[in-house]
Design an enzyme around this catalytic site. Structure first.
Site, PDB file in Angstrom:
ATOM      1  N   ARG A   1      -2.077  21.983 -14.506  1.00 20.79           N
ATOM      2  CA  ARG A   1      -1.054  21.011 -14.898  1.00 20.79           C
ATOM      3  C   ARG A   1      -1.269  20.482 -16.307  1.00 20.79           C
ATOM      4  NH1 ARG A   1       1.774  16.295 -11.137  1.00 20.79           N
ATOM      5  NH2 ARG A   1       3.072  15.429 -12.802  1.00 20.79           N
TER       6      ARG A   1
ATOM      7  N   ARG B   1       0.820  -1.238   0.000  1.00 19.92           N
ATOM      8  CA  ARG B   1       0.000   0.000   0.000  1.00 19.92           C
ATOM      9  C   ARG B   1       0.842   1.271   0.000  1.00 19.92           C
ATOM     10  NH1 ARG B   1      -3.885  -2.978   3.250  1.00 19.92           N
ATOM     11  NH2 ARG B   1      -5.451  -3.664   1.761  1.00 19.92           N
TER      12      ARG B   1
ATOM     13  N   GLU C   1      10.706  17.716 -24.596  1.00 21.38           N
ATOM     14  CA  GLU C   1      10.037  18.244 -23.394  1.00 21.38           C
ATOM     15  C   GLU C   1      10.649  19.591 -22.999  1.00 21.38           C
ATOM     16  OE1 GLU C   1       7.349  16.737 -22.491  1.00 21.38           O
ATOM     17  OE2 GLU C   1       7.553  14.557 -22.691  1.00 21.38           O
TER      18      GLU C   1
ATOM     19  N   HIS D   1       9.060   8.266 -26.936  1.00 23.37           N
ATOM     20  CA  HIS D   1       8.042   9.208 -26.441  1.00 23.37           C
ATOM     21  C   HIS D   1       8.383  10.627 -26.908  1.00 23.37           C
ATOM     22  CE1 HIS D   1       5.106  11.136 -23.912  1.00 23.37           C
ATOM     23  NE2 HIS D   1       6.049  11.849 -23.324  1.00 23.37           N
TER      24      HIS D   1
ATOM     25  N   GLU E   1      -3.513  17.523 -11.461  1.00 26.61           N
ATOM     26  CA  GLU E   1      -3.978  17.887 -12.797  1.00 26.61           C
ATOM     27  C   GLU E   1      -5.481  18.180 -12.839  1.00 26.61           C
ATOM     28  OE1 GLU E   1      -1.722  16.142 -16.130  1.00 26.61           O
ATOM     29  OE2 GLU E   1      -3.663  15.786 -17.045  1.00 26.61           O
TER      30      GLU E   1
ATOM     31  N   HIS F   1       0.543  10.720 -27.592  1.00 26.11           N
ATOM     32  CA  HIS F   1       0.132   9.483 -26.922  1.00 26.11           C
ATOM     33  C   HIS F   1      -0.650   8.580 -27.881  1.00 26.11           C
ATOM     34  CE1 HIS F   1       0.521  11.217 -22.568  1.00 26.11           C
ATOM     35  NE2 HIS F   1       1.675  10.826 -23.071  1.00 26.11           N
TER      36      HIS F   1
ATOM     37  N   LYS G   1       3.924  11.618 -11.222  1.00 25.42           N
ATOM     38  CA  LYS G   1       3.056  10.786 -12.078  1.00 25.42           C
ATOM     39  C   LYS G   1       3.756   9.453 -12.304  1.00 25.42           C
ATOM     40  CE  LYS G   1       0.326  13.933 -14.913  1.00 25.42           C
ATOM     41  NZ  LYS G   1       0.093  14.409 -16.283  1.00 25.42           N
TER      42      LYS G   1
ATOM     43  N   ASN H   1       0.672  19.089 -21.221  1.00 25.88           N
ATOM     44  CA  ASN H   1       0.267  18.112 -22.236  1.00 25.88           C
ATOM     45  C   ASN H   1       0.264  18.666 -23.652  1.00 25.88           C
ATOM     46  OD1 ASN H   1      -0.477  15.539 -20.801  1.00 25.88           O
ATOM     47  ND2 ASN H   1      -1.587  17.032 -19.582  1.00 25.88           N
TER      48      ASN H   1
ATOM     49  N   HIS I   1       0.924  16.343 -26.535  1.00 28.43           N
ATOM     50  CA  HIS I   1       0.795  14.978 -26.022  1.00 28.43           C
ATOM     51  C   HIS I   1      -0.493  14.273 -26.434  1.00 28.43           C
ATOM     52  CE1 HIS I   1       4.316  16.107 -23.784  1.00 28.43           C
ATOM     53  NE2 HIS I   1       4.365  14.944 -23.158  1.00 28.43           N
TER      54      HIS I   1
ATOM     55  N   LYS J   1       8.559  23.181 -13.956  1.00 27.86           N
ATOM     56  CA  LYS J   1       7.654  22.078 -13.625  1.00 27.86           C
ATOM     57  C   LYS J   1       7.247  22.142 -12.155  1.00 27.86           C
ATOM     58  CE  LYS J   1       6.243  17.441 -14.240  1.00 27.86           C
ATOM     59  NZ  LYS J   1       6.375  16.182 -14.929  1.00 27.86           N
TER      60      LYS J   1
HETATM   61  P1  NAD Z   1      13.590   5.339 -21.513  1.00 23.90           P
HETATM   62  O1  NAD Z   1      13.386   5.281 -20.070  1.00 23.90           O
HETATM   63  O2  NAD Z   1      13.083   4.242 -22.357  1.00 23.90           O
HETATM   64  O3  NAD Z   1      15.134   5.588 -21.816  1.00 23.90           O
HETATM   65  C1  NAD Z   1      15.577   5.636 -23.132  1.00 23.90           C
HETATM   66  C2  NAD Z   1      16.717   4.658 -23.404  1.00 23.90           C
HETATM   67  O4  NAD Z   1      17.913   5.197 -22.875  1.00 23.90           O
HETATM   68  C3  NAD Z   1      16.551   3.293 -22.765  1.00 23.90           C
HETATM   69  O5  NAD Z   1      16.969   2.320 -23.689  1.00 23.90           O
HETATM   70  C4  NAD Z   1      17.537   3.320 -21.575  1.00 23.90           C
HETATM   71  O6  NAD Z   1      18.049   2.057 -21.283  1.00 23.90           O
HETATM   72  C5  NAD Z   1      18.602   4.241 -22.080  1.00 23.90           C
HETATM   73  N1  NAD Z   1      19.320   5.015 -21.083  1.00 23.90           N
HETATM   74  C6  NAD Z   1      18.804   5.644 -20.022  1.00 23.90           C
HETATM   75  N2  NAD Z   1      19.735   6.383 -19.418  1.00 23.90           N
HETATM   76  C7  NAD Z   1      20.877   6.194 -20.097  1.00 23.90           C
HETATM   77  C8  NAD Z   1      22.192   6.713 -19.970  1.00 23.90           C
HETATM   78  N3  NAD Z   1      22.489   7.632 -19.048  1.00 23.90           N
HETATM   79  N4  NAD Z   1      23.126   6.289 -20.825  1.00 23.90           N
HETATM   80  C9  NAD Z   1      22.801   5.388 -21.806  1.00 23.90           C
HETATM   81  N5  NAD Z   1      21.588   4.894 -22.009  1.00 23.90           N
HETATM   82  C10 NAD Z   1      20.617   5.305 -21.161  1.00 23.90           C
HETATM   83  O7  NAD Z   1      12.902   6.660 -22.140  1.00 23.90           O
HETATM   84  P2  NAD Z   1      12.731   8.157 -21.627  1.00 23.90           P
HETATM   85  O8  NAD Z   1      12.698   8.960 -22.856  1.00 23.90           O
HETATM   86  O9  NAD Z   1      13.680   8.497 -20.552  1.00 23.90           O
HETATM   87  O10 NAD Z   1      11.291   8.153 -20.955  1.00 23.90           O
HETATM   88  C11 NAD Z   1      10.124   7.976 -21.716  1.00 23.90           C
HETATM   89  C12 NAD Z   1       9.005   7.566 -20.787  1.00 23.90           C
HETATM   90  O11 NAD Z   1       8.756   8.606 -19.847  1.00 23.90           O
HETATM   91  C13 NAD Z   1       7.698   7.341 -21.520  1.00 23.90           C
HETATM   92  O12 NAD Z   1       7.109   6.144 -21.097  1.00 23.90           O
HETATM   93  C14 NAD Z   1       6.833   8.521 -21.097  1.00 23.90           C
HETATM   94  O13 NAD Z   1       5.468   8.208 -21.074  1.00 23.90           O
HETATM   95  C15 NAD Z   1       7.357   8.779 -19.715  1.00 23.90           C
HETATM   96  N6  NAD Z   1       7.100  10.131 -19.221  1.00 23.90           N
HETATM   97  C16 NAD Z   1       6.568  10.250 -17.970  1.00 23.90           C
HETATM   98  C17 NAD Z   1       6.329  11.496 -17.449  1.00 23.90           C
HETATM   99  C18 NAD Z   1       5.818  11.627 -16.043  1.00 23.90           C
HETATM  100  O14 NAD Z   1       5.489  12.749 -15.631  1.00 23.90           O
HETATM  101  N7  NAD Z   1       5.771  10.563 -15.268  1.00 23.90           N
HETATM  102  C19 NAD Z   1       6.625  12.651 -18.205  1.00 23.90           C
HETATM  103  C20 NAD Z   1       7.162  12.488 -19.478  1.00 23.90           C
HETATM  104  C21 NAD Z   1       7.407  11.210 -19.973  1.00 23.90           C
HETATM  105  N1  GLY Z   2       4.587  15.238 -18.064  1.00 18.46           N
HETATM  106  C1  GLY Z   2       3.301  15.745 -17.728  1.00 18.46           C
HETATM  107  C2  GLY Z   2       3.088  15.916 -16.259  1.00 18.46           C
HETATM  108  O1  GLY Z   2       3.927  15.606 -15.458  1.00 18.46           O
HETATM  109  O2  GLY Z   2       2.057  16.380 -15.880  1.00 18.46           O
END
Ligand code: NAD
Ligand code: GLY
Length: 356
Positions: A237, A117, A181, A261, A233, A248, A139, A241, A244, A223
């Site tokens: 917030r 939990r 971003e 992404h 949101e 998405h 998030k 998007n 997005h 942010k």
């Molecule tokens: P990812 O986590 O897939 O990383 C991209 C690639 O880089 C992966 O293959 C990873 O292994 C590699 N990698 C990571 N760090 C590295 C480093 N320092 N050196 C070498 N390789 C490295 O992708 P991302 O772009 O970081 O994240 C995308 C995700 O984030 C999506 O799922 C998206 O929906 C999510 N997201 C979430 C929020 C939120 O607020 N929670 C906001 C924006 C995006």
């Molecule tokens: N990346 C969108 C949010 O955090 O709200």
């Protein structure tokens, strides 16, 4: 030098620490706990995880290593992780360290929010995208075939620790994805920042020290303001998007394996800026400024919007989390540093996208 910002959410306030090489001293930035679970992916483990575990002192650390990539953001992975934690007898007073990009951060954060939990977690982002966006704001979530991030939680970490040196190993494709971003913040919130990005895009892509720290700090500060004002949101917030709604949908119709992404966001921002121009929300000059910056990222955001693809996107967009009633919500630029939420029926969205 370490920069510290604070996400002031009352009793759930937490620091964001930003600096070069601070991963080596991670254990000293964390609360004292007897047991930590390090969740990372195979690639990040090779670069940083193994060394961190080898040098860990003062408490127990259990690594859990996931396959890299968007395909890891699933219920199946969540079940595997929490089952492993139960087998390891991880208790409520333990904590999770999410070391990696947005995928690791979103999955590990979701596990932290549901395990027994809810247990503590710390975000240690290693991609540009995660350092400027996903590690901040709480998030968490996973994807379903029906849609992106359709199951998840708002669950704030205890701290965010950003070592900018980790970007040195990040492949260029993922650096550009993170830039998506970064550009988003300039368009939606801060025109001065947008012009700074226009002048410094080369320095950012070459990770010039000083510049990259300033960019990450500026994005996290922007942010932080939004998250503090509207954690769950309810309204404000939503500005985050921009780009997005289309991004998405595009990720979902391409089964999360064609575009990163960030690439999908670059495409989405290009389309949604054009929609804003078509609706008279922005002037042609401003559209050109946005488009030039997107193109300067090095990614070509053009997309052949065939009739089939358009219908596929519209189908996914009707399931977007921001929608109200039978309208699709788009966050569109509405002038320098400003946005407007525009609600369109599926038919209106189809007509508008066909005209672009
Ligand atoms: P990812 O986590 O897939 O990383 C991209 C690639 O880089 C992966 O293959 C990873 O292994 C590699 N990698 C990571 N760090 C590295 C480093 N320092 N050196 C070498 N390789 C490295 O992708 P991302 O772009 O970081 O994240 C995308 C995700 O984030 C999506 O799922 C998206 O929906 C999510 N997201 C979430 C929020 C939120 O607020 N929670 C906001 C924006 C995006
Ligand atoms: N990346 C969108 C949010 O955090 O709200």
């Amino acid at each position: 030098m370490i920069q510290t910002l604070e996400i002031n959410l009352g009793t759930r306030r937490y620091p964001i620490r930003i600096g070069q090489g601070i991963l080596a001293g991670l254990s000293s930035c964390l609360d004292s706990r007897a047991v930590w679970v390090l969740i990372t992916d195979e690639t990040v483990d090779e670069f940083y995880g193994k060394e961190l575990v080898a040098k860990w002192k003062g408490s127990t650390i259990h690594p859990i290593i996931l396959p890299p990539g968007e395909g890891t953001k699933t219920f199946h992975q969540v079940e595997t992780i929490v089952s492993r934690m139960l087998d390891l007898n991880v208790t409520r007073d333990s904590g999770i360290i999410a070391l990696g990009g947005g995928v690791v951060g979103d999955v590990a954060g979701f596990c932290a929010s549901i395990y027994l939990r809810g247990i503590a977690y710390v975000q240690v982002p290693t991609t540009l995208l995660a350092q400027v966006d996903s590690s901040v704001g709480g998030k968490t979530g996973v994807n379903l075939p029906q849609g992106k991030n359709t199951v998840g939680s708002f669950y704030q970490p205890e701290a965010v620790v950003i070592d900018t040196e980790t970007l040195s190993t990040l492949p260029r494709r993922h650096l550009i994805s993170g830039l998506a971003e970064v550009i988003k913040y300039g368009v939606i919130l801060d025109y001065d920042f947008l012009t700074y990005l226009q002048r410094n895009i080369g320095e950012i892509l070459s990770l010039q020290p000083g510049v990259i720290e300033d960019v990450i700090t500026r994005c996290c500060a922007l942010k932080a303001e939004i998250v503090i004002a509207d954690e769950r949101e309810a309204g404000l917030r939503k500005v985050l998007n921009y780009g997005h709604t289309i991004a998405h949908a595009l990720e979902a119709v391409t089964a999360y394996d064609t575009y990163t992404h960030g690439e999908a966001v670059l495409i989405g921002m290009q389309f949604e800026a054009q929609m804003a121009r078509e609706l008279g929300l922005i002037k042609p000059d401003y559209l050109n400024e946005i488009q030039s910056l997107i193109q300067a990222s090095g990614f070509d955001p053009r997309l052949d919007l065939t009739a089939d693809l358009l219908e596929g996107l519209l189908g996914k967009m009707t399931q977007d989390k921001k929608n109200r009633g039978d309208t699709i919500s788009f966050i569109l630029p509405a002038g320098e540093g400003r946005t407007e939420e525009v609600l369109l029926t599926k038919k209106e969205a189809r007509g508008l996208l066909q005209r672009l």
